[in-house]
Write a protein that holds these residues in place. Sequence first.
Motif, PDB file in Angstrom:
ATOM      1  N   VAL A   1      51.161 -46.920 -36.008  1.00  0.00           N
ATOM      2  CA  VAL A   1      49.937 -46.091 -36.064  1.00  0.00           C
ATOM      3  C   VAL A   1      50.270 -44.495 -36.021  1.00  0.00           C
ATOM      4  O   VAL A   1      51.622 -44.123 -35.683  1.00  0.00           O
ATOM      5  CB  VAL A   1      49.131 -46.115 -34.583  1.00  0.00           C
ATOM      6  N   TYR A   2      49.698 -43.660 -36.550  1.00  0.00           N
ATOM      7  CA  TYR A   2      49.993 -42.233 -36.549  1.00  0.00           C
ATOM      8  C   TYR A   2      48.929 -41.271 -36.223  1.00  0.00           C
ATOM      9  O   TYR A   2      47.785 -41.523 -36.431  1.00  0.00           O
ATOM     10  CB  TYR A   2      50.826 -41.816 -38.000  1.00  0.00           C
ATOM     11  N   VAL A   3      49.338 -40.103 -35.954  1.00  0.00           N
ATOM     12  CA  VAL A   3      48.265 -38.997 -35.811  1.00  0.00           C
ATOM     13  C   VAL A   3      48.875 -37.710 -36.486  1.00  0.00           C
ATOM     14  O   VAL A   3      50.196 -37.502 -36.211  1.00  0.00           O
ATOM     15  CB  VAL A   3      47.769 -38.765 -34.342  1.00  0.00           C
ATOM     16  N   GLN A   4      48.055 -36.812 -37.110  1.00  0.00           N
ATOM     17  CA  GLN A   4      48.616 -35.444 -37.701  1.00  0.00           C
ATOM     18  C   GLN A   4      47.406 -34.494 -37.232  1.00  0.00           C
ATOM     19  O   GLN A   4      46.296 -34.747 -37.526  1.00  0.00           O
ATOM     20  CB  GLN A   4      48.662 -35.672 -38.868  1.00  0.00           C
ATOM     21  N   ALA A   5      47.957 -33.422 -36.826  1.00  0.00           N
ATOM     22  CA  ALA A   5      47.157 -32.048 -36.561  1.00  0.00           C
ATOM     23  C   ALA A   5      47.484 -30.932 -37.373  1.00  0.00           C
ATOM     24  O   ALA A   5      48.790 -30.789 -37.319  1.00  0.00           O
ATOM     25  CB  ALA A   5      46.981 -31.892 -35.046  1.00  0.00           C
TER      26      ALA A   5
ATOM     27  N   LEU B   1      52.913 -37.414 -35.252  1.00  0.00           N
ATOM     28  CA  LEU B   1      53.501 -38.422 -34.767  1.00  0.00           C
ATOM     29  C   LEU B   1      53.279 -39.782 -35.190  1.00  0.00           C
ATOM     30  O   LEU B   1      52.038 -40.271 -35.174  1.00  0.00           O
ATOM     31  CB  LEU B   1      53.462 -37.901 -32.997  1.00  0.00           C
ATOM     32  N   ARG B   2      54.268 -40.627 -35.199  1.00  0.00           N
ATOM     33  CA  ARG B   2      53.967 -42.092 -35.692  1.00  0.00           C
ATOM     34  C   ARG B   2      54.883 -42.960 -34.798  1.00  0.00           C
ATOM     35  O   ARG B   2      55.854 -42.731 -34.335  1.00  0.00           O
ATOM     36  CB  ARG B   2      54.304 -42.225 -37.069  1.00  0.00           C
TER      37      ARG B   2
ATOM     38  N   SER C   1      58.880 -40.902 -42.905  1.00  0.00           N
ATOM     39  CA  SER C   1      58.769 -41.644 -41.907  1.00  0.00           C
ATOM     40  C   SER C   1      57.308 -41.295 -41.017  1.00  0.00           C
ATOM     41  O   SER C   1      56.532 -42.346 -40.881  1.00  0.00           O
ATOM     42  CB  SER C   1      59.605 -42.235 -40.982  1.00  0.00           C
ATOM     43  N   ALA C   2      57.247 -40.147 -40.840  1.00  0.00           N
ATOM     44  CA  ALA C   2      56.127 -40.014 -40.170  1.00  0.00           C
ATOM     45  C   ALA C   2      54.628 -40.112 -40.580  1.00  0.00           C
ATOM     46  O   ALA C   2      53.886 -40.477 -39.667  1.00  0.00           O
ATOM     47  CB  ALA C   2      56.289 -37.989 -39.768  1.00  0.00           C
ATOM     48  N   LEU C   3      54.731 -40.106 -41.837  1.00  0.00           N
ATOM     49  CA  LEU C   3      53.304 -40.653 -42.248  1.00  0.00           C
ATOM     50  C   LEU C   3      53.151 -41.844 -43.040  1.00  0.00           C
ATOM     51  O   LEU C   3      52.479 -42.585 -43.106  1.00  0.00           O
ATOM     52  CB  LEU C   3      52.669 -39.422 -43.351  1.00  0.00           C
ATOM     53  N   TYR C   4      54.331 -42.312 -43.509  1.00  0.00           N
ATOM     54  CA  TYR C   4      54.573 -43.440 -44.383  1.00  0.00           C
ATOM     55  C   TYR C   4      55.272 -44.779 -43.636  1.00  0.00           C
ATOM     56  O   TYR C   4      55.529 -45.445 -44.577  1.00  0.00           O
ATOM     57  CB  TYR C   4      55.144 -43.172 -45.814  1.00  0.00           C
ATOM     58  N   GLY C   5      55.820 -44.223 -42.532  1.00  0.00           N
ATOM     59  CA  GLY C   5      56.390 -45.702 -41.726  1.00  0.00           C
ATOM     60  C   GLY C   5      57.823 -45.731 -41.974  1.00  0.00           C
ATOM     61  O   GLY C   5      58.488 -44.932 -42.528  1.00  0.00           O
ATOM     62  N   PRO C   6      58.514 -47.044 -41.824  1.00  0.00           N
ATOM     63  CA  PRO C   6      59.670 -47.288 -41.877  1.00  0.00           C
ATOM     64  C   PRO C   6      60.392 -47.349 -43.216  1.00  0.00           C
ATOM     65  O   PRO C   6      59.504 -47.275 -44.228  1.00  0.00           O
ATOM     66  CB  PRO C   6      59.939 -48.486 -41.511  1.00  0.00           C
TER      67      PRO C   6
END
Length: 970
Positions: free
Chosen positions: A603-607, A622-623, A227-232
């Motif tokens: 919306v999401y962000v990844q580092a 984090l999404r 879910s963190a990158l691809y949602g529900p």
Amino acid sequence: MYMNRAILKKLSLALVVAFTFTLLINTQAYAQTQISGTVVDAEDGSVLGGVNVSVKGKVVGTSTGTNGRFSLSVQQAPPLTLIFTMVGFRTEEVEITESSVTDLTVELSEAAIVGDEVVVSASRVEENILESPVSIEKLDAISIQQSASPSFYESLANLKGVDFSTQSITFKSINTRGFNANGNTRFVQLIDGIDNQAPGLNFPVGNVVGIPELDLESAELIPGVASALYGPNAINGILLLNSKSPFDYQGLSAQVKTGANHFDSNVEDPSLYQEYGLRYANAINNKFAYKFNFSYLRAQDFVAQDTRDRGPASYGVVERGATSRNGNRVYNGVNVYGNQLLTIGQIADQQIAAGNQNVAAIRNLLPDGEAGAFTPTGFPESSFVDNTSESLKLGTALHYRLTDNYEVLGQFNWGAGSSVYTANDRFVLDDFNIWTAKFEVKNPNFFVRAYTTQEDAGDTYAANTLATLINANQEINDGDGSFIPTYFRTFADLRTQGATVEEAHTQARVAGKDAQPQPGSQQFSSLANQLRNTPISEGGALFVEKTGLWHAETKYNFADIIDPSTVELIVGGNVRRYDLNSEGTLFALQDNGEEFDIDEFGVYVQASKALADEKLDLQGSLRYDKNEYFDGQFSPRFSAVFTIADNHNIRASFQRGFRIPSTQTQLIDLDVVTRRLIGSNPVLVDRYNFESNTVYYEESIEEARGAINAGQSMAEARALLEPVTFDEFETEKVNSFEIGYKTLINNKLFIDAYYYYSAYEDFIAEIQFTQAVDITERGNEDARDGYDPAPGFNPDSDSGKEAIINNNVPNGRLQSYGFDVNADGTVEAHGFAFEAKYILGNGYSLGGNVAFNRLISQQDLIDQGFRAEYNTPEWRYNLKFENRKLTQDIGFNVVYRWQDAFLWESSFGKGVIDAYGTLDAQVSYRLPSLNTSIKLSGSNILNSHHVTSFGNPRLGAIYMVSFTFDQFMN
């Protein structure tokens, strides 16, 4: 509405602005570099056609012709890096340091084992599969070509930890890590970024209208939470299917598969299996490319044949588990339809409510409860369901490279078919179709895409509903009625003549059977056709579904702005709308008569950061997602990969995911004969008076009836009734922890292993409850009205509870419902998987995998009155022995799969699925001079008949021969 159309427009405008900004900051004037050369096989020096040649960090590229030659012009001054890729060969990178190179020769070596493949789905950026921060499986084009399964989709079962629920030849549901289902709403499937779900059902439809095999480049599968990158909804896994770019895979491909199945199947003689495919792609000046796809499959499907009884134990008339009626009054075979449980007293009260005074005069002779219970004689699925399965897929795509950095594309796919799938009924998909259209702009660090998915259920109908309506029909046989009216009339006449209850039942069954139209007769066909063309909402069996999905999303990688060695940062987001449209058949209506829309966004962000000389990779995501009917949800993911001695990679991760209740879970309002399925939206709770007209758990009613049969007092039975209370309905969440290890040793031994633990909160499960309603109201009234309470009836009083237990509500009847709620507490599950593959030498390899999954909290769910629905074997394993090049042109593989027995629970029913093992094998032969390969294959070659899930078909062997022509043999 939470998100109106104005907000959707603003968000869509934001995506366009983001794209424009990115285009401006990346568009520059570059010098030109000219490169040409030849690509050859490192082993024998032969030229390689169809090799993909691309520029690292750009979209520009080309492919080699049949002579192995390529020519490429790049709007960039050297240095630059060319990447050479081809199916079955190791990727090579070549640095270009001069502005004109005309004699470049590149050698590609054959890849013997997985290990250095690139995957994208695990982090939304390219990375080596060995260094992925989470578990990921990949099916490459070679594995697809050499699969012994009828299609690539079935070969996904060879991946570790993957469970299949096969509902027909073309309709299969994939799952990982437990809670499997027919039509799995916890698993997401994307085709080129397009959500391959039926929008009104919210689950992937397998490959019945998916991607043609000739156009599939690879499949990447992430088991567990994503879910963190691809949602529900991606909480039990996600599958990404990637098609072939017309720039990279050019030329003509064609395929013919033919074979046979139904050997010793009990319901069908051996029959023909046939499939045809065609793909053509071409690129013009490396700027414009297009492709066209076609595939068609036709076969006699396997048939559901389970005749085990699943009648209510509380009536005690038939031994549970019996496989035939055997003269008993109550029998409800799993795949025998139209035999719903009725009582003589219940039918009598309906007649009296309709004004039949003759029945009122003899009501005391017509028993309720166990004495009055009976089920009609049903119809086996094989007797009236056409098992011809078809799948037609058409697709096209146009690609244009605006610059060396940007590519724009349009894609259209249309699929139609006839199949069967299992939900609360066996739904016969007749002329079902889905089409998708996508527009996308992309470069290596950015994309913006918008697409729509539109479905039409066509002539789909519910098999059990159809059979039930035929048995209840009053207007055939010159007005004499069919089974149920004839049974009732005969029973009543015999009782007035002094017959005992059992004598009346026995003779009424004979009379009902004589009046019953039989499959194959003109009478049955005429009535079935009429009901199949009448929507469920109007008293028929036709399933109307035309829901649409609209989606837009974007992603940006800051690699051109922030040095990736410092930190790699990506951001993204999406908006989505479900436009429900079932013409009042499946979904509830608003007060204005229209169906609901459902809007959501995310919306999401990844580092990512590499430390310790790139031995340690840390990543955090984090999404945030918001659905208009539920509170917003945060989905974090944290992972670390530590590399020891270059090739030993240890990974650990924590992820939180969630599932938004499906459109049906929220808003369904459907009579499925045995009960009415009601969505959990507060609008429907109010509409059906669930809180003001008390409803009781069906299980508690059955328990009370059993107590009476066991000789307990009515007071003791009343005390067993448990009313349902309605809390706020929440999204389902899961916290998942995973540790894993992956390595490739001496390019000979590949090992991958993981352990996971998942804890679910607000777990969504279905309950069944019963309500006393006005007897004059049946299942097909205006969907905006609900049901009124029985006049003057108090379900909370002692007399009211007794009437419910005895199924004898004055001026009323009992209505059963299926309804989803959140379970209390935490639902825990865990498991592990291990895979190893070893190169034996001379091209031989031996590999296998084993997976273990267990629901820790099964008893907790049972104690709360839920079906656990874990639906997953504890143990399963695969073994594979192969040689892709036994000789220069001959290859083979053999795969054995086994899984142990397990309990399957669903809204369709509950039963044990026996352990089974299957053996697949294939031998392929290449004819290079004709650019053709021939493959002899068999799926389940030992013809081990088995079922994968409750109520689904009994599967057997499929033996096939296939011919594949490929202009570049790649």
